[in-house]
Design a protein around this motif. Structure first.
Motif, PDB file in Angstrom:
ATOM      1  N   ARG A 221     -13.536   2.176   2.371  1.00  0.00           N
ATOM      2  CA  ARG A 221     -13.532   3.511   1.779  1.00  0.00           C
ATOM      3  C   ARG A 221     -12.357   3.722   0.840  1.00  0.00           C
ATOM      4  O   ARG A 221     -12.513   4.293  -0.245  1.00  0.00           O
ATOM      5  N   ARG A 222     -11.164   3.278   1.215  1.00  0.00           N
ATOM      6  CA  ARG A 222     -10.002   3.538   0.366  1.00  0.00           C
ATOM      7  C   ARG A 222     -10.118   2.817  -0.964  1.00  0.00           C
ATOM      8  O   ARG A 222      -9.655   3.305  -2.007  1.00  0.00           O
TER       9      ARG A 222
ATOM     10  N   HIS B 223     -12.582   4.781  -3.117  1.00  0.00           N
ATOM     11  CA  HIS B 223     -11.905   5.968  -3.643  1.00  0.00           C
ATOM     12  C   HIS B 223     -10.968   5.583  -4.797  1.00  0.00           C
ATOM     13  O   HIS B 223     -10.953   6.245  -5.850  1.00  0.00           O
TER      14      HIS B 223
ATOM     15  N   THR C 175       0.818  -1.210   0.000  1.00  0.00           N
ATOM     16  CA  THR C 175       0.000   0.000   0.000  1.00  0.00           C
ATOM     17  C   THR C 175       0.850   1.257   0.000  1.00  0.00           C
ATOM     18  O   THR C 175       1.995   1.263   0.441  1.00  0.00           O
TER      19      THR C 175
ATOM     20  N   ASP D 286     -12.911   3.460   8.340  1.00  0.00           N
ATOM     21  CA  ASP D 286     -12.010   2.303   8.338  1.00  0.00           C
ATOM     22  C   ASP D 286     -12.766   1.083   8.853  1.00  0.00           C
ATOM     23  O   ASP D 286     -12.721   0.755  10.037  1.00  0.00           O
TER      24      ASP D 286
END
Length: 273
Positions: free
Chosen positions: A131-132, A135, A98, A225
């Protein structure tokens, strides 16, 4: 990476110091297996994909690729040709370190591979609560969700998903649409939030709060998260899973379309009628 959004790069490429190439040998595929094991920590017998299956997919002309920094494998992706024939690649599993642009580099390579073969789109599934990932998929790549899939994989026994249901969103990356062409050139897809949008799902004190869903334009929140929340408050995580399924899943079944994702962590949903 050599090539342009309309003129795909060859099978091997380099992006931001990461070398990308297709993988074929057993030793390379064993590296991928170990990388995925380090990412997901699956229970015995629950690996996301086996070496043998990767070998078969690669040999049959499907997509199996790795990203390297020097001699170290830092990301990999496995996909297979899907229906309708000659138009779609389904990206089954992708894992990467990541925060280093490796996932984006893999997607650019995957897109070039697909365009080189005359394919029109790439699909994959992701957890709509993360969420990441939302996105990355909607903003950075310009893909959009087209189907909500409840409990898609059944129970999953790994360090990331254990204790939760495996609802997934089917993301569709239409490779030559203007928003995708802009995204792959570094212009994220950030449509403005319509001022008349009504919040159908919000967050209050860490838990989901449902609102009206009959407006034409709706905002559907996800937690900051969910993976940490699963460990810290499993009850709240389950409440989010069911709330998102009940709100976003129902809206999409009724024909509403997700058109973007806000910087505050909301899906933008438009009713078509």
């Amino acid at each position: 990476m050599s090539g342009t959004p309309d003129r795909p790069a060859p099978g091997g490429a380099r992006v931001n110091g990461v070398e990308l190439r297709e993988l074929h040998s057993i030793e390379e595929l064993k590296e991928v297996f170990r990388l995925f094991d380090d990412i997901w920590h699956p229970a015995p017998g629950s690996a996301p994909i086996t070496v043998e299956l990767m070998r078969a997919l690669s040999h049959a002309g499907n997509y199996v690729a790795g990203a390297y920094r020097g001699d170290r494998l830092v990301g990999a992706s496995v996909g297979f040709l899907a229906a309708p024939v000659g138009r779609v690649l389904h990206s089954h599993v992708t894992g990467a370190a990541t925060g280093r642009g490796i996932g984006f580099a893999l997607k650019l390579h995957q897109r070039a591979w697909a365009l080189e073969r005359g394919l029109e789109r790439i699909t994959w599934t992701y957890d709509p609560l993360v969420r990441r990932n939302a996105h990355f998929n909607l903003v950075k790549l310009g893909a959009l969700p087209e189907e909500y899939l409840p409990s898609f994989y059944g129970p999953m026994a790994d360090a990331i998903n254990t204790g939760d249901e495996s609802d997934r969103m089917l993301a569709v990356w239409r490779l030559s649409q203007p928003r995708v062409l802009a995204a792959v050139q570094g212009e994220p897809h950030r449509p403005p939030t319509p001022p008349q949008a009504v919040t159908a799902l919000a967050e209050r004190d860490g838990r989901p709060l449902t609102g009206p869903t009959d407006a034409r334009t709706l905002l559907v929140a996800v937690p900051a998260d969910i993976e940490t929340l699963r460990r810290a408050d499993p009850g709240a995580a389950r409440a989010w899973r069911h709330a998102l399924r009940d709100v976003l899943g129902a809206l999409m079944r009724e024909g509403a379309r997700v058109t973007g994702f806000t910087g505050q962590g909301h899906y933008i949903v438009e009713r078509t009628a």
